[in-house]
Design an enzyme around this catalytic site. Sequence first.
Site, PDB file in Angstrom:
ATOM      1  N   GLY A  25       0.840  -1.185   0.000  1.00 56.52           N
ATOM      2  CA  GLY A  25       0.000   0.000   0.000  1.00 56.52           C
ATOM      3  C   GLY A  25       0.877   1.238   0.000  1.00 56.52           C
ATOM      4  N   SER A  26       0.255   2.377  -0.168  1.00 56.03           N
ATOM      5  CA  SER A  26       1.024   3.606  -0.365  1.00 56.03           C
ATOM      6  C   SER A  26       1.897   3.957   0.833  1.00 56.03           C
ATOM      7  CB  SER A  26       0.064   4.765  -0.663  1.00 56.03           C
ATOM      8  OG  SER A  26      -0.897   4.893   0.385  1.00 56.03           O
ATOM      9  N   GLU A  28       3.379   2.070   2.807  1.00 58.26           N
ATOM     10  CA  GLU A  28       4.465   1.109   3.033  1.00 58.26           C
ATOM     11  C   GLU A  28       5.582   1.224   2.003  1.00 58.26           C
ATOM     12  OE1 GLU A  28       0.954  -1.132   2.844  1.00 58.26           O
ATOM     13  OE2 GLU A  28       1.024   0.643   4.111  1.00 58.26           O
ATOM     14  N   GLU A  45      -4.965  -9.501   2.777  1.00 55.96           N
ATOM     15  CA  GLU A  45      -4.113  -9.563   3.969  1.00 55.96           C
ATOM     16  C   GLU A  45      -4.335 -10.817   4.796  1.00 55.96           C
ATOM     17  OE1 GLU A  45      -4.238  -5.299   2.672  1.00 55.96           O
ATOM     18  OE2 GLU A  45      -5.694  -6.931   2.856  1.00 55.96           O
ATOM     19  N   HIS A  68      -1.025  -2.652   5.280  1.00 59.65           N
ATOM     20  CA  HIS A  68      -1.470  -1.268   5.195  1.00 59.65           C
ATOM     21  C   HIS A  68      -2.082  -0.869   6.543  1.00 59.65           C
ATOM     22  CE1 HIS A  68      -1.805   2.197   2.796  1.00 59.65           C
ATOM     23  NE2 HIS A  68      -3.062   2.083   2.411  1.00 59.65           N
ATOM     24  N   HIS A 276     -15.585 -27.358  23.283  1.00 55.72           N
ATOM     25  CA  HIS A 276     -16.343 -26.742  22.190  1.00 55.72           C
ATOM     26  C   HIS A 276     -17.755 -26.372  22.620  1.00 55.72           C
ATOM     27  CE1 HIS A 276     -17.222 -26.832  17.553  1.00 55.72           C
ATOM     28  NE2 HIS A 276     -17.469 -25.672  18.107  1.00 55.72           N
ATOM     29  N   GLY A 395      -9.820 -22.162  15.325  1.00 53.36           N
ATOM     30  CA  GLY A 395     -11.113 -22.546  14.777  1.00 53.36           C
ATOM     31  C   GLY A 395     -11.616 -21.584  13.721  1.00 53.36           C
TER      32      GLY A 395
END
Length: 517
Positions: A25-26, A28, A45, A68, A276, A395
Amino acid sequence: MVTVRDASFAVFAHYGVDRLFGNPGSTELPMLKGLPFPYVMGLNEAVVMGMADGYARASGKPALVNLHSSAGTGHSLGNLFTAYRNNTPIVVTAGQQARSILPHDPFLGAERPSEFPRPFVKYSIEPARAEDVPLALARAFAVALTPPMGPVFVSIPVDDWERECALPLLPDLSLATLPDPAGVQRIAGMLADAKNPALIIGTGLANNPDGWDAAIALAEKAGLPVWAAPYAARETFPEDHPQFAGFLAAWRDKINSALAPYDALLVVGAPVFTYHVEGHGPHWPEGAALAALSEDPAHLSNLPGGTAGSFGVLGNPAAGLRQLADLLPARAFTGTSHQLIDPAPEMKAAYVLKRIAALRPENAVIVEEAPTARGPEHDTLPIRRKGGFYTCASGGLGYSLPAAIGVAMAQDDKVIAILGDGSAMYTIQGLFSAFQERANASFCILNNSAYAALTGFSGEFGMNHVPGCDLGGLDFAKLAEGQGVPARSVSRVEELDDALAWSFAQTGPSLLDIRIA
């Protein structure tokens, strides 16, 4: 004096970073100038984070991710949560807008960047000064690698990279902590005094490079039956070993039933226990002594109270098992071995997994995210090697497709990704990264045209219909071919072996859309 970028590259080199996972992204872009190692691109991502997680777990090294600001970080959060639960050492850097315009609520600015990824990171910071960025990165790596390991986050404004700073001191760290000898002696006494003790192993031991061998040494010396802890996210013990007893379910009554024959339990690298659904009654059989050995304090602080004879020991679990093997007298194994099944030839998960087991290349690695097939997998597809199995501890879906790519990057053996159709669709664009990286991975989609795990689980709540679970109409072969990955569809038993052999023979990525009942 050097630039922040050059000092940061020195930090990366010190910690063995050899690639950067990201979606550019800009904010980075200045980080990428003169990048000294390859850039691994993901189209989302979540894919980026999953690949980095798989790579770190399989390589034993920390992974570096670049995201980003708010939106890009937000897209990663599902798999960032999984990395946190997997105890994966990942350093996440995120681009931030320039410091000079932060007071003006700029486009693509992150208002509270260090708060956003919490609580799924161990450490999170946006340094107050550009000069502090390399030191923040050095601390981030140290925190990520300190047991229990996990992801960390550093937000870096776009104009910091060209500023001047001093190189930070980068000491070599030894971060393993040995368990208390008195605690190990107490565990040894509990096991020696028991008539029928058992060993229960979780992901925390498998994350240790010596965990597999240490567990085998102790089990064989002391004659212990070995169970895999509920929802273990790594291989725990050779599943074709005569002392492997099976897999504990994440239900309290089923755990009590499985462990009823034992009068002493040693739980290693796992909580006591992962559930669970809500349960009632004791957490383990009444009258049985229990000890927990783990380097994760949460496993010990969450030890259920109110049961006599339970205690915990904090420290490196593999080292603890080695010490126990030296302390305990030899004892013959007299327990019952886990039994595989031989399903009939029909297009159901159990038979497909049986054929994968029969035809897989030697030393193949399984990466799994097929919730409805986990039970049949345990019964037909034994994991026989160290580093031979990966899945997600959280999970959350969308992890294992990109993780398989990261695992393939980290080692040379064939990776077989066993994925449900619903799971695969969360990060299906990861196939483009597999194509770009020439990942040696066979993606086996168990396509039952539904979120079948959810419909199967609905009975726990007295439901006979769950809306929004129909996935009919997806064509995974076309989705793969559109991203450069060769693919086949399989709908008949007679086609299955040939299709598996074709996929396993590929040296790059391939996909099978396996239509199962």
